[in-house]
Scaffold this motif. Structure first.
Motif, PDB file in Angstrom:
ATOM      1  N   UNK A 124       0.843  -1.154  -0.175  1.00  0.00           N
ATOM      2  CA  UNK A 124      -0.167  -0.179  -0.025  1.00  0.00           C
ATOM      3  C   UNK A 124       0.784   1.254  -0.188  1.00  0.00           C
ATOM      4  N   UNK A 125       2.000   1.196   0.828  1.00  0.00           N
ATOM      5  CA  UNK A 125       2.790   2.536   0.666  1.00  0.00           C
ATOM      6  C   UNK A 125       3.499   2.680  -0.570  1.00  0.00           C
ATOM      7  N   UNK A 126       3.898   1.624  -1.308  1.00  0.00           N
ATOM      8  CA  UNK A 126       4.597   1.995  -2.470  1.00  0.00           C
ATOM      9  C   UNK A 126       3.745   2.752  -3.687  1.00  0.00           C
ATOM     10  N   UNK A 127       2.490   2.626  -3.597  1.00  0.00           N
ATOM     11  CA  UNK A 127       1.708   3.057  -4.823  1.00  0.00           C
ATOM     12  C   UNK A 127       0.648   4.213  -4.132  1.00  0.00           C
ATOM     13  N   UNK A 129      -9.315   5.564   2.515  1.00  0.00           N
ATOM     14  CA  UNK A 129     -10.718   5.241   2.070  1.00  0.00           C
ATOM     15  C   UNK A 129     -10.724   4.245   0.694  1.00  0.00           C
ATOM     16  N   UNK A 130      -9.542   4.102  -0.073  1.00  0.00           N
ATOM     17  CA  UNK A 130      -9.570   3.100  -1.006  1.00  0.00           C
ATOM     18  C   UNK A 130      -9.674   1.863  -0.358  1.00  0.00           C
ATOM     19  N   UNK A 131      -8.597   1.818   0.585  1.00  0.00           N
ATOM     20  CA  UNK A 131      -8.519   0.436   1.321  1.00  0.00           C
ATOM     21  C   UNK A 131      -9.668  -0.235   1.885  1.00  0.00           C
ATOM     22  N   UNK A 132     -10.575   0.703   2.340  1.00  0.00           N
ATOM     23  CA  UNK A 132     -11.772   0.494   3.124  1.00  0.00           C
ATOM     24  C   UNK A 132     -12.827  -0.373   2.195  1.00  0.00           C
ATOM     25  N   UNK A 133     -12.837   0.132   0.916  1.00  0.00           N
ATOM     26  CA  UNK A 133     -13.572  -0.343  -0.012  1.00  0.00           C
ATOM     27  C   UNK A 133     -13.040  -1.998  -0.443  1.00  0.00           C
ATOM     28  N   UNK A 134     -12.120  -2.510  -0.373  1.00  0.00           N
ATOM     29  CA  UNK A 134     -11.459  -3.709  -0.461  1.00  0.00           C
ATOM     30  C   UNK A 134     -12.012  -4.758   0.739  1.00  0.00           C
ATOM     31  N   UNK A 135     -13.177  -4.668   0.995  1.00  0.00           N
ATOM     32  CA  UNK A 135     -14.029  -5.279   2.010  1.00  0.00           C
ATOM     33  C   UNK A 135     -13.749  -7.043   1.947  1.00  0.00           C
ATOM     34  N   UNK A 136     -13.166  -7.623   0.706  1.00  0.00           N
ATOM     35  CA  UNK A 136     -12.722  -8.969   0.753  1.00  0.00           C
ATOM     36  C   UNK A 136     -11.672  -9.421   1.049  1.00  0.00           C
ATOM     37  N   UNK A 137     -10.671  -8.443   1.324  1.00  0.00           N
ATOM     38  CA  UNK A 137      -9.337  -8.658   1.651  1.00  0.00           C
ATOM     39  C   UNK A 137      -9.363  -9.284   3.060  1.00  0.00           C
ATOM     40  N   UNK A 138      -8.504 -10.330   3.029  1.00  0.00           N
ATOM     41  CA  UNK A 138      -8.245 -11.077   4.475  1.00  0.00           C
ATOM     42  C   UNK A 138      -7.128 -10.411   5.021  1.00  0.00           C
ATOM     43  N   UNK A 139      -6.101  -9.768   4.354  1.00  0.00           N
ATOM     44  CA  UNK A 139      -4.779  -9.131   4.891  1.00  0.00           C
ATOM     45  C   UNK A 139      -4.423  -7.988   4.084  1.00  0.00           C
ATOM     46  N   UNK A 140      -3.318  -7.451   4.831  1.00  0.00           N
ATOM     47  CA  UNK A 140      -2.520  -6.398   4.149  1.00  0.00           C
ATOM     48  C   UNK A 140      -1.253  -6.651   4.308  1.00  0.00           C
ATOM     49  N   UNK A 141      -0.503  -6.273   3.130  1.00  0.00           N
ATOM     50  CA  UNK A 141       1.095  -6.516   3.513  1.00  0.00           C
ATOM     51  C   UNK A 141       1.816  -5.571   4.310  1.00  0.00           C
ATOM     52  N   UNK A 142       2.123  -5.807   5.635  1.00  0.00           N
ATOM     53  CA  UNK A 142       2.570  -5.069   6.284  1.00  0.00           C
ATOM     54  C   UNK A 142       4.247  -4.750   6.062  1.00  0.00           C
ATOM     55  N   UNK A 192      13.250  -2.288  -0.357  1.00  0.00           N
ATOM     56  CA  UNK A 192      14.729  -2.151  -0.658  1.00  0.00           C
ATOM     57  C   UNK A 192      14.973  -1.171  -1.884  1.00  0.00           C
ATOM     58  N   UNK A 193      14.258  -1.074  -2.908  1.00  0.00           N
ATOM     59  CA  UNK A 193      14.192  -0.288  -3.965  1.00  0.00           C
ATOM     60  C   UNK A 193      13.665   1.118  -3.967  1.00  0.00           C
ATOM     61  N   UNK A 194      12.721   1.094  -3.137  1.00  0.00           N
ATOM     62  CA  UNK A 194      11.747   2.311  -3.123  1.00  0.00           C
ATOM     63  C   UNK A 194      11.693   3.010  -1.628  1.00  0.00           C
ATOM     64  N   UNK A 195      12.014   2.246  -0.571  1.00  0.00           N
ATOM     65  CA  UNK A 195      12.008   2.933   0.695  1.00  0.00           C
ATOM     66  C   UNK A 195      10.404   3.222   0.992  1.00  0.00           C
ATOM     67  N   UNK A 196       9.683   2.265   0.454  1.00  0.00           N
ATOM     68  CA  UNK A 196       8.277   2.354   0.588  1.00  0.00           C
ATOM     69  C   UNK A 196       7.533   0.895   0.993  1.00  0.00           C
ATOM     70  N   UNK A 226       1.154   1.697   9.124  1.00  0.00           N
ATOM     71  CA  UNK A 226       0.051   2.846   9.313  1.00  0.00           C
ATOM     72  C   UNK A 226      -1.302   2.679   8.693  1.00  0.00           C
ATOM     73  N   UNK A 227      -1.212   2.014   7.636  1.00  0.00           N
ATOM     74  CA  UNK A 227      -2.859   1.735   6.967  1.00  0.00           C
ATOM     75  C   UNK A 227      -3.236   0.710   7.756  1.00  0.00           C
ATOM     76  N   UNK A 228      -2.563  -0.356   8.261  1.00  0.00           N
ATOM     77  CA  UNK A 228      -3.152  -1.409   8.947  1.00  0.00           C
ATOM     78  C   UNK A 228      -3.841  -0.907  10.247  1.00  0.00           C
TER      79      UNK A 228
END
Length: 302
Positions: free
Chosen positions: A128-131, A136-149, A156-160, A165-167
């Motif tokens: 989520x941080x990368x892009x 508000x967008x994450x809340x619409x993904x109501x079928x998601x079981x998890x988030x990449x913490x 390594x390549x973008x420091x993102x 925080x979103x979790x």
């Protein structure tokens, strides 16, 4: 008990849930990707190439790469529509059927995630941080079981690479969502310098190293995430949480807003953290070793 995982039957299996190959934008053939994860001692992994028209909507059959002590999960990184900031959706889906239909021209990210979950997949919000995924967008993904913490390639390549925080924001909005750590490996020397693999994983507790058992454990939250340290036990003892780990230098207990307590010390293997102030809300643990590598528990509620 707030963390029942450690009292359940089974053993811990190490696996990576986000990986790419030459079926999309990765540098290595699927067979070689599987060989490397097996050679590195992983119990399982999922090949999750980009499920896009330009790659032919790949869902790679890796069943032939399985062997004694090593299994594979079938999956893909799904894409659809646009988020509020204009980026296409990135949705991880592990446990997809091989005949999962291509993304429809009018299909939204949330709808695609629901279709994947209905097909039996473990669905996660990717990097989520990368892009710049908004709450508000994450809340619409109501079928998601998890988030990449934690996403190792993005770190390594973008420091993102963080999703912490979103979790926490989702948890504080009463969303009972899990936390995974992944490689998102591409194995490209030119772009990734071969540093994007074997950096983060999930430790899933299951009675068998079989895809069905692993998927069931993932959906149940029977795992923790790590880039190094291990959790051995988490139990409540009166007004405190007792945490046993591999050798670490800090254990942190986090809750809503600014709630946090920690215990520090060289090569600790047990920490006692007071629970005062955490009643009625969620809490999660982070263990950090001397090299700065972390392990993350899923959230629990008191």
């Amino acid at each position: 008990m707030p963390f029942p995982l450690f009292d359940k039957p089974g053993r811990f299996l190490r696996g990576n849930l986000h990986t790419h190959s030459t079926r999309s934008d990765g540098a290595l053939a699927p067979e070689e990707v599987s060989r490397r994860y097996r050679a590195m001692g992983y119990d399982f992994y999922a090949l999750t190439d980009h499920f896009m028209a330009k790659y032919g909507f790949p869902i790679t059959d890796t069943r032939g790469h399985r062997g004694e002590g090593f299994t594979t999960l079938i999956g893909a990184e799904l894409h659809a529509g646009r988020m509020s900031r204009g980026e296409i959706w990135h949705i991880l889906a592990v446990g997809l059927p091989s005949d999962f239909a291509p993304t429809g021209p009018e299909e939204s990210g949330p709808d695609l995630a629901r279709r994947a979950a209905a097909a039996g997949a473990f669905v996660a919000i990717a990097h989520p941080e990368w892009y710049g995924l908004t709450l508000d967008d994450a809340e619409t993904l109501d079928a998601a079981h998890a988030i990449e913490i934690y996403n190792h390639t993005c770190h390594v390549h973008n420091a993102r690479g963080s999703g912490a925080s979103l979790l926490d924001a989702l948890l504080s909005n009463d969303r009972r969502i899990l936390a995974i750590a992944t490689d998102d490996a591409h194995f490209s020397d030119a772009v990734y310098d071969n540093t994007d693999a074997f950096g983060a994983w999930v430790m899933v507790k299951a009675e068998e190293n079989e895809p069905e058992a692993i998927l069931a454990a993932l959906k149940a939250g029977d795992f923790y995430a790590s880039e190094g340290p291990d959790f051995h036990a988490i139990r409540r003892d009166g007004d405190a949480l007792v945490v046993r780990t591999s050798a670490v230098d800090r254990v942190i207990l986090l809750g809503p807003s600014a709630r946090a307590v920690h215990v520090s010390g060289r090569a600790m293997t047990e920490a006692r953290l007071p629970l005062a102030g955490f009643e009625g809300g969620w809490l999660r643990l982070v263990a950090i070793d001397a090299a700065g590598r972390r392990a993350w528990s899923n959230a629990a509620w008191l």
